[in-house]
Motif scaffolding. Structure first.
Motif, PDB file in Angstrom:
ATOM      1  N   THR A  71       0.725  -1.226   0.118  1.00 39.89           N
ATOM      2  CA  THR A  71       0.157   0.140   0.152  1.00 39.89           C
ATOM      3  C   THR A  71       0.898   1.187  -0.062  1.00 39.89           C
ATOM      4  O   THR A  71       0.479   2.314  -0.772  1.00 39.89           O
ATOM      5  N   GLU A 130      -5.160  -4.552  -2.248  1.00 41.90           N
ATOM      6  CA  GLU A 130      -5.826  -5.777  -1.939  1.00 41.90           C
ATOM      7  C   GLU A 130      -6.663  -6.391  -3.218  1.00 41.90           C
ATOM      8  O   GLU A 130      -6.606  -7.533  -3.098  1.00 41.90           O
ATOM      9  N   ARG A 178      -6.692   4.130   6.463  1.00 39.41           N
ATOM     10  CA  ARG A 178      -5.521   3.042   6.694  1.00 39.41           C
ATOM     11  C   ARG A 178      -5.964   1.850   7.584  1.00 39.41           C
ATOM     12  O   ARG A 178      -6.542   2.234   8.727  1.00 39.41           O
ATOM     13  N   GLY A 179      -5.518   0.626   7.275  1.00 41.59           N
ATOM     14  CA  GLY A 179      -5.748  -0.367   8.174  1.00 41.59           C
ATOM     15  C   GLY A 179      -7.281  -0.894   7.867  1.00 41.59           C
ATOM     16  O   GLY A 179      -7.829  -1.683   8.623  1.00 41.59           O
TER      17      GLY A 179
HETATM   18  N1  ASP Z   1      -3.477  -2.000   2.988  1.00 41.72           N
HETATM   19  C1  ASP Z   1      -4.306  -0.982   3.603  1.00 41.72           C
HETATM   20  C2  ASP Z   1      -3.365  -0.450   4.600  1.00 41.72           C
HETATM   21  O1  ASP Z   1      -2.092  -0.751   4.723  1.00 41.72           O
HETATM   22  C3  ASP Z   1      -5.475  -1.774   4.534  1.00 41.72           C
HETATM   23  C4  ASP Z   1      -4.929  -2.858   5.230  1.00 41.72           C
HETATM   24  O2  ASP Z   1      -3.999  -3.426   5.347  1.00 41.72           O
HETATM   25  O3  ASP Z   1      -5.938  -3.095   6.072  1.00 41.72           O
HETATM   26  O4  ASP Z   1      -3.647   0.506   5.258  1.00 41.72           O
END
Ligand code: ASP
Length: 452
Positions: free
Chosen positions: A49, A120, A196-197
């Protein structure tokens, strides 16, 4: 039916993806698999990402980004080779990335989100392909076709209510469904990412939509710990947490689970389990509606830095009707959201994220509070950390605040602010950022090592 979500480190390499697939195949109920983009293979590594964000930034600035593109493709090439997939998958991924670069360029945000989501999306294609190569019926699911609709707040999407009915239909599909996390589509058809996340959020939405019996969130630790292991040596593992406890802990820096991800599962009454891809036999942490107490009022201690406070005092504030409203209205007009507002008789503090209060906004706000509210004193304090002590048991326990405050005093940590949430599930201490670790350790020792 279970929804199993796998985080970035679980997708970081071919070896990790093999573990993911073994976990999925070990339980027939794991029908919906949500994946993140490949994360870090080791501490110094870069998440896909982040590579994609660098790619988008470069492309937006220069109109080309071949070097950055190659960095992303090579991560997938390595994974595909390690999984012994046919080489055409890499071409499919490369074509996909290039089409995102040349897509709708009407705004930088759209380009950025389109590219960010590729991590993703391509993970999901790879995992589906790998399962198929082992003779398993597996399908990649396109969130647009499945109806995951979100608001058009780029980089900060919120799910739209109609998504739940759309996604409910996934129950009827056959085989293992591999769903990319982190993004959905706006009603206008644009890709929009969560913050993020945010793959955790996708998993939670899906679990709620298909009425899963369990939402499993696979990460790279055995459980949620009672304190950050970087601050406290060998902190206790937490076996069970309530939704409210988890929400408070993740808000204040427990990064195991996105703090917005609990709500969909919570509303639908679906239990959540945090587990380790590298040690799936470990029991993990269950997040449930209610749990039995173990005598300790505190379940965990979190901390987060990057806060600031606006302290406002005015004699007889308590008698001035509308003071609070007018103060908060100034913030609203400056488009600032605030986190907490502890108050006294003649004073109030507003706690905000430091990054939101730029020096220009600070000058304007201080000036307005002085002029419009005739405040006696306004003090801005930066570099604050919030130490959050969390536990349902605090409600029925006398003396928790005193124990925490005494522990801080013994460690010579000055308390800048105390705030006990109305829910009494958490208590927050504002301290200077440099005192954070000392404060967390002192409180941990008080509640977990002296705990009889
Ligand atoms: N890949 C995205 C991030 O690094 C979302 C995730 O991993 O949940 O924020």
């Amino acid at each position: 039916m279970k929804v199993a979500k796998f985080g970035g480190t679980s997708l970081a390499s071919a070896e990790q993806i093999k573990k993911v697939c073994s976990i999925v195949l070990a339980d027939d109920a794991r029908k919906i698999v949500v994946v993140s983009a490949p994360g870090k293979r080791h501490k110094q590594d870069t998440k896909v990402t982040d590579l994609l964000i660098a790619l988008a930034e470069r492309y937006l600035m220069n109109g080309e980004a071949e070097v950055e593109l190659e960095a992303v493709i090579s991560r997938y090439r390595e994974i595909a080779a390690g999984l012994e997939l046919e080489a055409d998958i890499v071409q499919v991924i490369e074509a996909d990335l290039r089409s995102r670069l040349t897509g709708d360029a009407s705004s930088a945000e759209k380009v950025m989100d389109g590219i960010k989501a590729a991590g993703e999306d391509n993970s999901a294609k790879i995992v589906a392909r790998f399962l198929q190569s082992r003779g398993v019926e597996a399908h990649y699911v396109n969130p647009k076709e499945a109806g995951l609709l979100v608001s058009d707040e780029h980089g900060n999407a919120q799910v739209l209510p109609e998504s739940y009915a759309n996604l409910h239909d996934l129950r009827e599909r056959s085989g293992i469904l591999v769903f990319p996390g982190f993004f959905g589509f706006s009603p206008a058809g644009d890709i929009v990412t969560f913050s993020r996340g945010g793959s955790d959020i996708t998993g939670s939405i899906l679990a709620a939509a298909v009425e899963a019996e369990l939402y499993e969130n696979f990460t790279d630790v055995d459980s949620v710990f009672a304190a950050n292991p970087n601050m406290v040596q060998n902190p206790q593992e937490i076996r069970e947490l309530t939704y409210r406890e988890m929400r408070e802990l993740s808000y204040a820096g427990f990064s195991v689970f996105h703090d917005e991800a609990l709500i969909p599962a919570f509303r639908a009454g679906i239990p959540v389990c945090i587990k380790n891809t590298n040690n799936p036999a470990a029991p993990g942490t269950m997040i449930v509606f209610e749990r039995k107490g173990n005598g300790n009022p505190v379940v965990g201690i979190a901390s987060d830095s990057g806060f600031c406070s606006i302290y406002v005092s005015k004699y007889l504030m308590n008698r001035e009707i509308g003071f609070g409203r007018r103060l908060l209205q100034i913030l609203e007009e400056e488009e600032l959201s605030y986190e907490h507002t502890p108050s006294g008789i003649d004073d109030i503090s507003i706690i905000l994220r430091d990054s939101r209060l730029t020096p220009e906004v600070e000058t304007r706000i201080v000036d307005r509070i002085k002029r419009e509210l005739a405040a006696d004193n306004i003090v801005i304090e930066r570099n604050l950390s919030m130490i959050m002590i969390v536990g349902e048991g605090m409600r029925h326990n006398v003396g928790t605040t005193a124990r925490a405050a005494t522990a801080l005093a013994r460690a010579s940590v000055n308390i800048e602010m105390i705030n006990q949430g109305s829910s009494e599930v958490s208590m927050m201490f504002g301290v200077k950022a440099e005192d954070t670790e000392k404060a967390v350790r002192a409180i941990y020792e008080q509640f977990f090592q002296n705990h009889q």
